[in-house]
Design a protein around this motif. Sequence first.
Motif, PDB file in Angstrom:
ATOM      1  N   PHE A 199      10.405  42.165  36.392  1.00 54.47           N
ATOM      2  CA  PHE A 199      10.852  40.682  35.991  1.00 54.47           C
ATOM      3  C   PHE A 199      11.677  40.705  34.987  1.00 54.47           C
ATOM      4  CE2 PHE A 199       7.113  40.583  37.984  1.00 54.47           C
ATOM      5  CZ  PHE A 199       6.033  39.523  39.286  1.00 54.47           C
ATOM      6  N   GLU A 200      11.558  41.362  34.295  1.00 57.53           N
ATOM      7  CA  GLU A 200      12.435  41.822  33.599  1.00 57.53           C
ATOM      8  C   GLU A 200      14.106  41.639  33.936  1.00 57.53           C
ATOM      9  OE1 GLU A 200      12.408  40.603  30.231  1.00 57.53           O
ATOM     10  OE2 GLU A 200       9.967  40.438  30.511  1.00 57.53           O
ATOM     11  N   PRO A 201      15.065  41.047  33.460  1.00 57.50           N
ATOM     12  CA  PRO A 201      16.815  41.802  33.853  1.00 57.50           C
ATOM     13  C   PRO A 201      17.270  42.898  33.963  1.00 57.50           C
ATOM     14  CG  PRO A 201      16.733  40.115  31.472  1.00 57.50           C
ATOM     15  CD  PRO A 201      15.072  40.679  32.177  1.00 57.50           C
ATOM     16  N   VAL A 202      16.648  44.021  33.347  1.00 54.25           N
ATOM     17  CA  VAL A 202      16.496  45.232  33.565  1.00 54.25           C
ATOM     18  C   VAL A 202      15.964  45.750  34.659  1.00 54.25           C
ATOM     19  CG1 VAL A 202      16.707  48.063  32.937  1.00 54.25           C
ATOM     20  CG2 VAL A 202      18.134  46.271  31.554  1.00 54.25           C
ATOM     21  N   ASP A 203      14.754  45.514  34.856  1.00 55.69           N
ATOM     22  CA  ASP A 203      13.708  45.773  36.376  1.00 55.69           C
ATOM     23  C   ASP A 203      14.521  45.072  37.711  1.00 55.69           C
ATOM     24  OD1 ASP A 203      11.350  47.390  34.951  1.00 55.69           O
ATOM     25  OD2 ASP A 203      10.774  45.230  34.461  1.00 55.69           O
ATOM     26  N   MET A 204      14.791  43.771  37.584  1.00 58.00           N
ATOM     27  CA  MET A 204      15.262  43.098  38.273  1.00 58.00           C
ATOM     28  C   MET A 204      16.820  43.687  39.043  1.00 58.00           C
ATOM     29  SD  MET A 204      13.355  39.785  38.494  1.00 58.00           S
ATOM     30  CE  MET A 204      14.726  39.092  40.461  1.00 58.00           C
ATOM     31  N   LEU A 205      17.256  44.231  37.893  1.00 59.56           N
ATOM     32  CA  LEU A 205      18.743  44.714  38.270  1.00 59.56           C
ATOM     33  C   LEU A 205      19.004  46.323  39.063  1.00 59.56           C
ATOM     34  CD1 LEU A 205      21.150  43.744  35.674  1.00 59.56           C
ATOM     35  CD2 LEU A 205      21.367  42.876  37.678  1.00 59.56           C
ATOM     36  N   GLU A 206      17.262  46.834  38.847  1.00 62.21           N
ATOM     37  CA  GLU A 206      16.869  48.116  38.839  1.00 62.21           C
ATOM     38  C   GLU A 206      16.629  48.234  40.412  1.00 62.21           C
ATOM     39  OE1 GLU A 206      14.331  50.340  36.905  1.00 62.21           O
ATOM     40  OE2 GLU A 206      14.543  52.043  38.193  1.00 62.21           O
ATOM     41  N   GLY A 207      15.755  47.059  41.013  1.00 65.27           N
ATOM     42  CA  GLY A 207      15.354  46.641  41.885  1.00 65.27           C
ATOM     43  C   GLY A 207      15.909  46.254  42.989  1.00 65.27           C
ATOM     44  N   ILE A 208      17.556  45.551  42.815  1.00 66.87           N
ATOM     45  CA  ILE A 208      18.733  44.855  43.467  1.00 66.87           C
ATOM     46  C   ILE A 208      19.005  46.206  43.934  1.00 66.87           C
ATOM     47  CG2 ILE A 208      21.274  44.264  43.204  1.00 66.87           C
ATOM     48  CD1 ILE A 208      19.264  41.391  41.142  1.00 66.87           C
ATOM     49  N   LEU A 209      19.677  47.238  42.609  1.00 65.95           N
ATOM     50  CA  LEU A 209      20.492  48.254  42.444  1.00 65.95           C
ATOM     51  C   LEU A 209      20.187  50.015  43.896  1.00 65.95           C
ATOM     52  CD1 LEU A 209      22.599  50.383  42.133  1.00 65.95           C
ATOM     53  CD2 LEU A 209      21.437  51.102  40.621  1.00 65.95           C
ATOM     54  N   ARG A 210      18.494  49.526  43.949  1.00 68.71           N
ATOM     55  CA  ARG A 210      17.464  50.494  44.396  1.00 68.71           C
ATOM     56  C   ARG A 210      17.869  49.658  46.308  1.00 68.71           C
ATOM     57  NH1 ARG A 210      14.555  54.442  42.007  1.00 68.71           N
ATOM     58  NH2 ARG A 210      14.955  54.279  40.105  1.00 68.71           N
ATOM     59  N   THR A 211      17.045  48.568  46.223  1.00 73.96           N
ATOM     60  CA  THR A 211      17.523  47.906  47.529  1.00 73.96           C
ATOM     61  C   THR A 211      18.680  47.839  48.214  1.00 73.96           C
ATOM     62  OG1 THR A 211      15.596  46.497  46.466  1.00 73.96           O
ATOM     63  CG2 THR A 211      16.725  45.714  48.566  1.00 73.96           C
ATOM     64  N   VAL A 212      19.904  47.577  47.601  1.00 68.07           N
ATOM     65  CA  VAL A 212      21.476  47.906  47.884  1.00 68.07           C
ATOM     66  C   VAL A 212      21.285  49.593  48.541  1.00 68.07           C
ATOM     67  CG1 VAL A 212      23.389  47.744  46.994  1.00 68.07           C
ATOM     68  CG2 VAL A 212      21.789  46.162  46.669  1.00 68.07           C
ATOM     69  N   GLU A 213      21.082  50.453  47.370  1.00 69.70           N
ATOM     70  CA  GLU A 213      21.687  51.669  48.186  1.00 69.70           C
ATOM     71  C   GLU A 213      20.221  51.979  49.471  1.00 69.70           C
ATOM     72  OE1 GLU A 213      21.668  54.045  43.619  1.00 69.70           O
ATOM     73  OE2 GLU A 213      19.651  54.154  44.036  1.00 69.70           O
ATOM     74  N   GLN A 214      19.219  51.778  49.137  1.00 73.74           N
ATOM     75  CA  GLN A 214      17.773  51.887  51.148  1.00 73.74           C
ATOM     76  C   GLN A 214      19.076  51.629  51.799  1.00 73.74           C
ATOM     77  OE1 GLN A 214      14.550  52.076  51.928  1.00 73.74           O
ATOM     78  NE2 GLN A 214      13.650  51.121  49.505  1.00 73.74           N
ATOM     79  N   LEU A 215      19.583  50.095  51.791  1.00 74.30           N
ATOM     80  CA  LEU A 215      20.337  48.922  52.318  1.00 74.30           C
ATOM     81  C   LEU A 215      21.343  50.478  53.060  1.00 74.30           C
ATOM     82  CD1 LEU A 215      19.827  45.776  51.635  1.00 74.30           C
ATOM     83  CD2 LEU A 215      18.816  46.884  53.748  1.00 74.30           C
ATOM     84  N   GLU A 216      22.110  50.414  51.778  1.00 75.35           N
ATOM     85  CA  GLU A 216      23.832  51.901  52.640  1.00 75.35           C
ATOM     86  C   GLU A 216      23.544  52.487  53.405  1.00 75.35           C
ATOM     87  OE1 GLU A 216      26.801  50.617  51.794  1.00 75.35           O
ATOM     88  OE2 GLU A 216      26.400  48.552  50.997  1.00 75.35           O
ATOM     89  N   ALA A 217      21.741  53.104  52.642  1.00 75.65           N
ATOM     90  CA  ALA A 217      21.672  54.396  53.413  1.00 75.65           C
ATOM     91  C   ALA A 217      20.654  54.004  54.530  1.00 75.65           C
ATOM     92  CB  ALA A 217      20.893  55.022  52.234  1.00 75.65           C
TER      93      ALA A 217
END
Lengths: 371, 356, 85
Positions: free
Chosen positions: A220-238
């Motif tokens: 729920f913190e900004p770094v957590d959220m951005l990490e979650g977004i990054l990892r989701t995008v990485e999954q989608l791209e892959a």
Amino acid sequence: MRYLDEYRDPVAARKLVQGIERAMTRPWTLMEICGGQTHTIVKFGIDRLLPKALELVHGPGCPVCVTSLEVIDRAHSIASRPEVIFTSFGDMLRVPGSQGDLLELKARGADVRVVYSPLDAVELAAKHPYRDIVFFAVGFETTAPANAMAVKQARRRGLDNFSILASHVLVPPAIEFLLQSPANRVDGFLGPGHVCTVMGTEEYEPLAERYGVPIEITGFEPVDMLEGILRTVEQLEAGEAKVRTPYRRVVSREGNPHARDLLAEVFDVCDRKWRGIGTIPASGYRLSESYRAFDAASRFDVETVETRESPICISGEILQGVKKPLDCPAFSTACTPQTPLGATMVSSEGACAAYYAYGRHLEAATTEVAR
Amino acid sequence: MSQPLTGPELAGSCPIPKSRYPEITMGHGAGGQLMEDLIHRIIVPTFDNDILAALEDQATLSLPQSDSRLAFTTDSYVVQPLFFPGGDIGKLAVHGTVNDLAVGGARPLALSAGLILEEGLPIETLERVLRSMGEACRDADVRLVTGDTKVVERGKGDQIFINTSGVGLVAKDRTLSIASVRSGDKLIVSGTLGDHGIAILSVREGLEFETTIESDSAPLSGLTEKVLATGAPVRVMRDLTRGGLSSVLHELARSSQVGLVLEESAIPLKREVRAACEILGLDPLYVANEGKLVAAVPAESAEDVLDAMRQHPLGADAAIVGEAVADHPTMVLMRSAVGGERVVTMISGEQLPRIC
Amino acid sequence: MCLGVPGKVIDTFREHDILMGKVSFDGVVKKICLDHVPEVEPGEYVLVHVGFALSRIDEQYAREVFELLDSMGEIAELKLEDPGS
């Protein structure tokens, strides 16, 4: 504060934003499941830091938002009784029922009190043996163990003057409901970190598999959220669709076994009405047979209270991610945080209130003027 | 679209015909939009005069053949519990009224007190409150010169309510006004935010927590004299009470038709106040103070005023927290710690602890 | 949804048959139910929601994201010189 400050670090946040920019080769639409995550996004202005091609859709939000009008009306009916001390989490007090909210009811003489923890309501029951203490037990799976413990403690301590009005909601059936919608355009999900501290992540695996969507269980913190977004995008791209957990510091695959045992003892799964959406099968908890004596709805005979919901409000479609708050004719005119029509304007983390509070409306106004 | 969507900062232009609440709720006394609605819609029009309509913390009236004007203010005090960490209702009743005079640049001269006592109040409790008021008067160098006492039946009051009014003298050429803030001005707060509100919450039934946080209740007249003695052309000073920094800034932004921008990382906050806000889900910008002020000063005088504040014990933690801008008039924005920007809305009623 | 705040357990005790404890949030101390984290030791951090500890905070996992960030260090510096973009 330890485990908070480091996750609000501006340099870390900027690095993750760059990581997201580099990872994206095409537009993606993600949904954050939790209202708390929505709150972080708008409070810290995270969506303004993200690439435009990444769209964040606000999810079903918070249990306060989705509590059905009918349950609120039942709560009001109970709270109006002179023998009752009606206790609640603070955010439930402004939720409008058919006849105003609990704050108004209090102004008319009802004894309505805010508690921090459901155990505080149990203490009130011990302190006021000649009053009926009713606790408004709302919440997702995160809050359910606390509410279950309150009931269990009341029974253990012989506090027959304690009962709860239970209106728990469960996350996975709601996600499935959204994914079944033909209007669904969500490519990936930021999963509900705190729900999963209790329930674990296993029940999300069939969803990811069946609907081909990646789910990253996110904090729920900004770094957590951005990490979650990054990892989701990485999954989608892959081209992947797995359940993974960047929020490992508090979430495990099996969740919290002690809390889960307690939930199994005190609650049964039941169908539940969600405000603006309607009934979702097997999406709620009610007291189990052995704890039914603590059910305020039957104790105060309000089970016959039935209410139809407002036709103007588009909370339902907003919760489903089909529409945005700005699509609503009532947004910021008839419907404001001060006079909320529907669920999503009620909580400070409801999508409409969040838009209103943190200036998405400002952006819209600027665009309108520019036209 | 004839009227752009507007934030609550622009509530005056918002098509809300009337407050949705047909009765007074606690929120009407919380220093937010509900209260403002009462003031603008019912109170000010009823008495219809320009001094009241200016909505300063104190009215100023001309005195014949004098270099001074008379500053006049009133405030009522209802707080539970009566005694709380760092203060009590008696201290608040003196400090609050002294502060409303002081931030207008007035030297407080004399106070009145109206006591409304509930049947059954222990005389000992009353004595304790009055002793505290007496001490506070001596601290603030002001005399309590007239008063009134009434008793209401048990259940018709809450132990003790106090109203105090105060008069003071302000130099004729002093032009502090909430309508005088200009783009480029700096915003300075005199210390940490939210101490009073969190101290009160820490002893409220159902929310209790252990903390060393104490109410910041204090008379600000010494601090304001120090600030004005710099000779800096201070635009306005306001003490921060209910509704916190946010409510005052919205008044400034609206009256002066400027935008305000806060820097989150510059806002002074005690570690424990911040922690309490995190636990309860509160925003410190809305939490009450009773011994802090915000000043708007031209940029070139900001450092002088800041130094002057810091030399006073009540201004040791003073900080420049933001500035006025020409953009987005009437709106208050805040730049977050991670660099995003958000609109700071005016709170509608009471801030309630959240679970989510 | 579900405000969760990290705090440090400073002591534990039993009350009405369940495990309770005092938890410090940067000096603000609240009585918190620890019955769902029975193995917790004073000095450990827990995640607290509505007065209940739901999980112990795993320090090693807490560091992972920063290790990831360290490996991204160089990219960041390139961009920092150009904050206007």
